[in-house]
Scaffold this motif. Structure first.
Motif, PDB file in Angstrom:
ATOM      1  N   GLY A 358       0.796  -1.226   0.000  1.00  0.00           N
ATOM      2  CA  GLY A 358       0.000   0.000   0.000  1.00  0.00           C
ATOM      3  C   GLY A 358       0.821   1.265   0.000  1.00  0.00           C
ATOM      4  N   CYS A 359       2.055   1.178  -0.492  1.00  0.00           N
ATOM      5  CA  CYS A 359       2.893   2.385  -0.532  1.00  0.00           C
ATOM      6  C   CYS A 359       2.532   3.256  -1.725  1.00  0.00           C
ATOM      7  N   ALA A 360       2.341   2.621  -2.875  1.00  0.00           N
ATOM      8  CA  ALA A 360       2.127   3.393  -4.090  1.00  0.00           C
ATOM      9  C   ALA A 360       0.717   3.989  -4.116  1.00  0.00           C
ATOM     10  N   PHE A 361      -0.254   3.222  -3.714  1.00  0.00           N
ATOM     11  CA  PHE A 361      -1.623   3.726  -3.616  1.00  0.00           C
ATOM     12  C   PHE A 361      -2.315   2.971  -2.488  1.00  0.00           C
ATOM     13  N   PRO A 362      -3.456   3.513  -2.012  1.00  0.00           N
ATOM     14  CA  PRO A 362      -4.092   2.904  -0.831  1.00  0.00           C
ATOM     15  C   PRO A 362      -4.379   1.429  -1.036  1.00  0.00           C
ATOM     16  N   ALA A 363      -4.166   0.684   0.024  1.00  0.00           N
ATOM     17  CA  ALA A 363      -4.356  -0.762  -0.054  1.00  0.00           C
ATOM     18  C   ALA A 363      -5.790  -1.129  -0.386  1.00  0.00           C
ATOM     19  N   ARG A 364      -6.723  -0.242  -0.062  1.00  0.00           N
ATOM     20  CA  ARG A 364      -8.125  -0.593  -0.332  1.00  0.00           C
ATOM     21  C   ARG A 364      -8.412  -0.678  -1.829  1.00  0.00           C
ATOM     22  N   ASN A 365      -7.505  -0.155  -2.646  1.00  0.00           N
ATOM     23  CA  ASN A 365      -7.692  -0.247  -4.097  1.00  0.00           C
ATOM     24  C   ASN A 365      -7.151  -1.547  -4.678  1.00  0.00           C
ATOM     25  N   LEU A 366      -6.502  -2.359  -3.838  1.00  0.00           N
ATOM     26  CA  LEU A 366      -5.924  -3.614  -4.335  1.00  0.00           C
ATOM     27  C   LEU A 366      -7.013  -4.684  -4.456  1.00  0.00           C
ATOM     28  N   PRO A 367      -6.765  -5.729  -5.260  1.00  0.00           N
ATOM     29  CA  PRO A 367      -7.717  -6.845  -5.312  1.00  0.00           C
ATOM     30  C   PRO A 367      -7.930  -7.438  -3.921  1.00  0.00           C
ATOM     31  N   ALA A 368      -9.105  -8.016  -3.746  1.00  0.00           N
ATOM     32  CA  ALA A 368      -9.510  -8.462  -2.411  1.00  0.00           C
ATOM     33  C   ALA A 368      -8.531  -9.444  -1.794  1.00  0.00           C
ATOM     34  N   PHE A 369      -8.048 -10.380  -2.607  1.00  0.00           N
ATOM     35  CA  PHE A 369      -7.131 -11.389  -2.056  1.00  0.00           C
ATOM     36  C   PHE A 369      -5.883 -10.731  -1.488  1.00  0.00           C
ATOM     37  N   LEU A 370      -5.292  -9.832  -2.266  1.00  0.00           N
ATOM     38  CA  LEU A 370      -4.079  -9.155  -1.808  1.00  0.00           C
ATOM     39  C   LEU A 370      -4.371  -8.317  -0.571  1.00  0.00           C
ATOM     40  N   ARG A 371      -5.471  -7.572  -0.661  1.00  0.00           N
ATOM     41  CA  ARG A 371      -5.818  -6.628   0.386  1.00  0.00           C
ATOM     42  C   ARG A 371      -6.043  -7.335   1.716  1.00  0.00           C
ATOM     43  N   GLU A 372      -6.719  -8.496   1.636  1.00  0.00           N
ATOM     44  CA  GLU A 372      -7.140  -9.140   2.876  1.00  0.00           C
ATOM     45  C   GLU A 372      -6.133 -10.159   3.397  1.00  0.00           C
ATOM     46  N   GLN A 373      -5.421 -10.820   2.472  1.00  0.00           N
ATOM     47  CA  GLN A 373      -4.547 -11.900   2.915  1.00  0.00           C
ATOM     48  C   GLN A 373      -3.084 -11.488   3.011  1.00  0.00           C
ATOM     49  N   LEU A 374      -2.628 -10.692   2.065  1.00  0.00           N
ATOM     50  CA  LEU A 374      -1.186 -10.411   1.991  1.00  0.00           C
ATOM     51  C   LEU A 374      -0.799  -9.063   2.588  1.00  0.00           C
ATOM     52  N   THR A 375      -1.575  -8.052   2.262  1.00  0.00           N
ATOM     53  CA  THR A 375      -1.197  -6.700   2.701  1.00  0.00           C
ATOM     54  C   THR A 375      -0.983  -6.596   4.207  1.00  0.00           C
ATOM     55  N   PRO A 376      -1.845  -7.200   5.028  1.00  0.00           N
ATOM     56  CA  PRO A 376      -1.617  -7.064   6.474  1.00  0.00           C
ATOM     57  C   PRO A 376      -0.330  -7.711   6.955  1.00  0.00           C
ATOM     58  N   LEU A 377       0.263  -8.571   6.121  1.00  0.00           N
ATOM     59  CA  LEU A 377       1.496  -9.247   6.529  1.00  0.00           C
ATOM     60  C   LEU A 377       2.748  -8.471   6.138  1.00  0.00           C
ATOM     61  N   ILE A 378       2.582  -7.443   5.340  1.00  0.00           N
ATOM     62  CA  ILE A 378       3.739  -6.732   4.791  1.00  0.00           C
ATOM     63  C   ILE A 378       4.155  -5.614   5.756  1.00  0.00           C
ATOM     64  N   PRO A 379       5.383  -5.616   6.215  1.00  0.00           N
ATOM     65  CA  PRO A 379       5.829  -4.568   7.143  1.00  0.00           C
ATOM     66  C   PRO A 379       5.729  -3.163   6.567  1.00  0.00           C
ATOM     67  N   SER A 380       5.864  -3.022   5.239  1.00  0.00           N
ATOM     68  CA  SER A 380       5.698  -1.687   4.653  1.00  0.00           C
ATOM     69  C   SER A 380       4.310  -1.154   4.947  1.00  0.00           C
ATOM     70  N   ASN A 381       3.337  -2.052   4.906  1.00  0.00           N
ATOM     71  CA  ASN A 381       1.963  -1.643   5.188  1.00  0.00           C
ATOM     72  C   ASN A 381       1.814  -1.224   6.642  1.00  0.00           C
ATOM     73  N   TRP A 382       2.476  -1.940   7.541  1.00  0.00           N
ATOM     74  CA  TRP A 382       2.408  -1.568   8.957  1.00  0.00           C
ATOM     75  C   TRP A 382       2.920  -0.142   9.138  1.00  0.00           C
ATOM     76  N   PHE A 383       4.061   0.129   8.523  1.00  0.00           N
ATOM     77  CA  PHE A 383       4.676   1.452   8.668  1.00  0.00           C
ATOM     78  C   PHE A 383       3.789   2.528   8.057  1.00  0.00           C
ATOM     79  N   VAL A 384       3.342   2.295   6.830  1.00  0.00           N
ATOM     80  CA  VAL A 384       2.602   3.328   6.099  1.00  0.00           C
ATOM     81  C   VAL A 384       1.267   3.615   6.782  1.00  0.00           C
ATOM     82  N   GLU A 385       0.545   2.555   7.118  1.00  0.00           N
ATOM     83  CA  GLU A 385      -0.776   2.759   7.721  1.00  0.00           C
ATOM     84  C   GLU A 385      -0.667   3.414   9.088  1.00  0.00           C
ATOM     85  N   THR A 386       0.315   2.968   9.865  1.00  0.00           N
ATOM     86  CA  THR A 386       0.473   3.548  11.201  1.00  0.00           C
ATOM     87  C   THR A 386       0.854   5.024  11.100  1.00  0.00           C
TER      88      THR A 386
END
Lengths: 432, 310
Positions: A358-386
């Motif tokens: 979700g660095c390049a654009f908001p994670a909510r715009n990603l396909p559902a599988f990526l958004r729900e299964q993979l994105t929460p596991l990515i440390p970049s997402n932790w940093f960006v969202e926080t």
């Protein structure tokens, strides 16, 4: 020994600073470029003044009416835009647009009023855009599009009244006729009010929360005087996270050099454990990444007047994220010690982690599988969202300490993995 | 007592047997030369001895301790000079030496003092503050060598330390290494240069295709060929079989045969003049007979059937 290893790398970087300067300047340049697009502080809105010329070659009352309507735009501020229409002849307008003094020229051609009100032939308004600019001329073009649409609708709906309006503009009717015409047009517009001004769905922020914060004595969130600034701040965090991924890989190219130049091997002929060597590289990379973070987030905030709500927390998160990136980069080097092949892997990994995180654009715009299964596991997402939650005052930001711990732990685990992989590679013969 | 003992050392990379059942020892104050062509297994052997590669079989004992059991102890008394230059080109010669001295466990003060000594020994004192990238090839080789000597290792492993430099620079390095031996350092020196092995090494091990074919002093290796002289005969030896000449094999050992030349060694201690007469009376009209001392190349030739320079 860690200090000696770090001092060696710092000395080497000092002797050959160009790669590091490029690493620092490129994100700063990108930040500045994007900041200029999204918001630059100061008065006059984010896009500044849009100066355009109106050339009236019609010289009729109708075109004078249009001209006066254009002149009234200089008093308005449309969505942060300040328009500055100027009136001149074609020759002067062309000269000024060539001299880059105008963003566009709108030309009302000869017989425009007569042809429009008689509707015998199609009419055109002429628009000249300054080729040296992109945004301001586009704005004028859009506005002109709105004007043309409105005039087309007027023509479609009030066509029957046009002969009378023609005589009004020709100066043949008296005031009684004019008032009668205006009343009739008013009635027609009123009957079409629901179409002209449909009810819009919108939302407003609950102002009581802001008021209660002020009552607590803490500084309330500043009013969003410019939505574009908030958008830029939102984007800047993601961009910084993305840049740091690639900068981390650049920082670890030094590890590739040490392998290629056999200095890593030489170290291993002296020491059985290699963790000190790796940790020194990690620390060095973290320091460089932290400097880049300060340049991007701090520098970007200073230049574009972004007020970071929790700078210390953001800095701590940046340290944790830098540690994760450095550990990841070291692991990638350990996986692929060949520098050329590693460059491909690094780019793919960086882009993948950045996009899915979700660095390049908001994670909510990603396909559902990526958004729900993979994105929460990515440390970049932790940093960006926080970081975004911290900036927006979201209650979810309260867990930033836990996110920091996860990032640091991730960096430590990856560093240990890199050490294990290097140990295995050495056993079978480490070669670049 | 040997400082380095290698027993049944082997290493395989896929189908390639890089090192196969290699055995040798290196004693204090001795320079043991491992001589072989490119691809013989010299660097692989050094890599295993220095702990960079894990051997598939065999044992390495450094000062009586197994390398596998306590590698750090072995590395403490070992210095390794790799074949490639493993130095930091952005740093000066002095900074490189001090850094690797600190890596070897010296204190800052000891590293500085030792650096000055080595710069003087390597005749680089006046260039110590220049970046290594400005050094000539010979100077870089000297710094590369010096970086392994900061902690005064008892065992020194040198992997072709003179490759790619001019003859004068090579002589300087060889002289420096000779001086190290006088201090009691055990030195393992790998090379593919015959003259280096002949002039520098106390004992020589000849390695090819991963196997140690022969070892000993130069004199011992010469003796393998039947003494300290060889006879080179020139004639038309096409379609001839010296083995069929009457009494030839009872008096001479055939080392090499080509269409225009054969190299033989006399069996037993015999007068060279008698050997000359017998050779001139061979069934083939001999055009020229030359007497020469056997070289390592001749030994390699006899062991492998080809010259080291090929």
């Amino acid at each position: 020994m860690l200090r000696v290893l770090l001092a060696k790398d710092l000395r080497r970087a000092w002797r050959n600073p160009l790669p590091w300067l490029i690493n620092l300047l490129v994100p700063l340049a990108m930040t500045a470029l994007l900041g200029m697009v999204f918001g630059g502080g100061g008065e006059g809105g984010s896009l500044g003044k849009v100066r355009f010329a109106v050339v009236n070659e019609n010289h009729s009352r109708f075109s004078d009416f249009l001209r006066r309507a254009a002149g009234s735009l200089s008093q308005t501020n449309v969505s942060g835009l300040q328009l500055e229409p100027v009136f001149m002849d074609r020759t002067n307008a062309l000269r000024e647009i060539n001299a880059n003094q105008l963003s566009a020229v709108v030309i009302i051609p000869t017989n425009f009023g007569r042809d429009y009100l008689t509707a015998r032939v199609p009419v055109q308004l002429e628009l000249l855009k300054n080729p040296a600019e992109s945004i301001h001329p586009a704005v004028i073009e859009e506005m002109l599009g709105v004007v043309v649409t409105a005039m087309n609708e007027l023509s479609r709906n009030f066509h029957d009244d046009f002969p009378e309006w023609r005589s009004v503009f020709a100066g043949k009717d008296d005031y009684h006729q004019i008032s009668f015409l205006i009343e009739r047009v008013g009635d027609q517009l009123k009957s079409a009010e629901k179409i002209i001004k449909p009810p819009l769905v919108g939302y407003t922020k609950d102002e009581t929360e802001t008021a209660s914060l002020a009552a607590d004595g803490k500084k309330p969130a500043p009013a969003k005087r410019d939505e574009l600034h908030a958008t830029f701040a939102f984007l800047l965090v993601g961009l910084a996270a993305m840049f740091l991924l690639f900068l981390g890989q650049n920082a670890m190219t030094d590890l590739h050099r040490e392998i290629r130049k056999r200095t890593f091997e030489r170290y291993q002929t002296m020491h059985q454990d290699i963790w000190r060597f790796l940790v020194s590289k990690i620390i060095f990379a973290v320091v460089m990444l932290l400097i880049c973070s300060v340049v991007m987030l701090g520098g970007g905030g200073l230049i574009f007047e972004i007020h970071w709500q929790h700078p210390l927390a953001l800095l701590a998160l940046a340290v944790g994220y830098a540690g994760f990136v450095a550990g990841l980069s070291a692991t990638l080097v350990a996986l692929v010690t060949d520098e050329r092949r590693a460059a491909v892997l690094n780019n793919v990994a960086g882009m993948g982690i950045g996009i899915i995180g979700g660095c390049a654009f908001p994670a909510r715009n990603l396909p559902a599988f990526l958004r729900e299964q993979l994105t929460p596991l990515i440390p970049s997402n932790w940093f960006v969202e926080t970081a975004r939650h911290l900036q927006s005052g979201d209650p979810a930001a309260a867990g930033w300490g836990w996110v920091l711990c996860k990032l640091i732990l991730g960096g430590v685990v990856l560093t240990a993995l890199a050490a294990v992989l290097f140990r295995r590679k050495f056993k079978v013969g480490l070669r670049a | 007592m040997s400082l380095l003992k290698v027993a049944h050392l082997s290493k395989t990379f896929g189908a390639v047997r890089a090192v196969e059942d290699v055995n040798f020892v290196v004693r204090p104050g001795e320079i043991y030369g491992l001589l072989g062509p490119n691809g013989a297994g010299k660097t692989t052997t050094i890599s295993m001895l220095s702990g960079l590669l894990a051997p598939d079989a065999g044992e390495v004992l450094v000062a009586g301790t197994a390398l596998a059991a306590d590698p750090q102890k072995a590395k403490r008394i070992m210095g390794v000079v790799p074949q490639e230059l493993a130095i930091y080109e952005e740093l000066t010669g002095r900074e490189n030496l001090e850094f690797w001295g600190r890596m070897a466990g010296l204190s800052a003060r000891d590293a500085r003092a030792r650096t000055e000594q080595l710069l003087a020994s390597l005749t680089l004192s006046d260039r110590g503050n220049d970046a290594v990238k400005k050094y000539s090839g010979g100077m870089k080789r000297r710094i590369n060598l010096g970086c392994a000597l900061l902690h005064r290792p008892q065992l020194l492993l040198l992997d072709e330390p003179t490759v790619g430099i001019d003859p004068q620079a090579r002589l300087n390095i060889l002289e420096f290494i000779r001086d190290l031996r006088t201090g009691g350092t055990a030195i393992l020196y790998t090379t593919h240069y015959l003259e280096e092995a002949e002039s520098l090494c106390s004992r020589i091990g000849i390695i090819d295709h991963g196997r140690l074919l022969a070892e000993g002093t130069f004199a011992e290796l010469q003796e393998r060929l039947g003494g300290d002289r060889l006879f080179v005969l020139e004639a038309d030896f096409k379609n001839t079989t010296p083995e069929a000449w009457p009494g030839f094999l009872q008096r001479f050992r055939l080392l090499q045969q080509t269409e225009r030349q054969i190299v033989v060694a006399a069996l037993g201690v015999r007068d060279p003049a008698d050997c000359f007469k017998e050779l001139l009376n061979l069934p083939v009209p001999v055009e020229n007979v030359t007497l020469k001392r056997p070289s390592l190349n001749d030994v390699f030739l006899q062991l492998t059937g080809r010259e080291l320079r090929e």
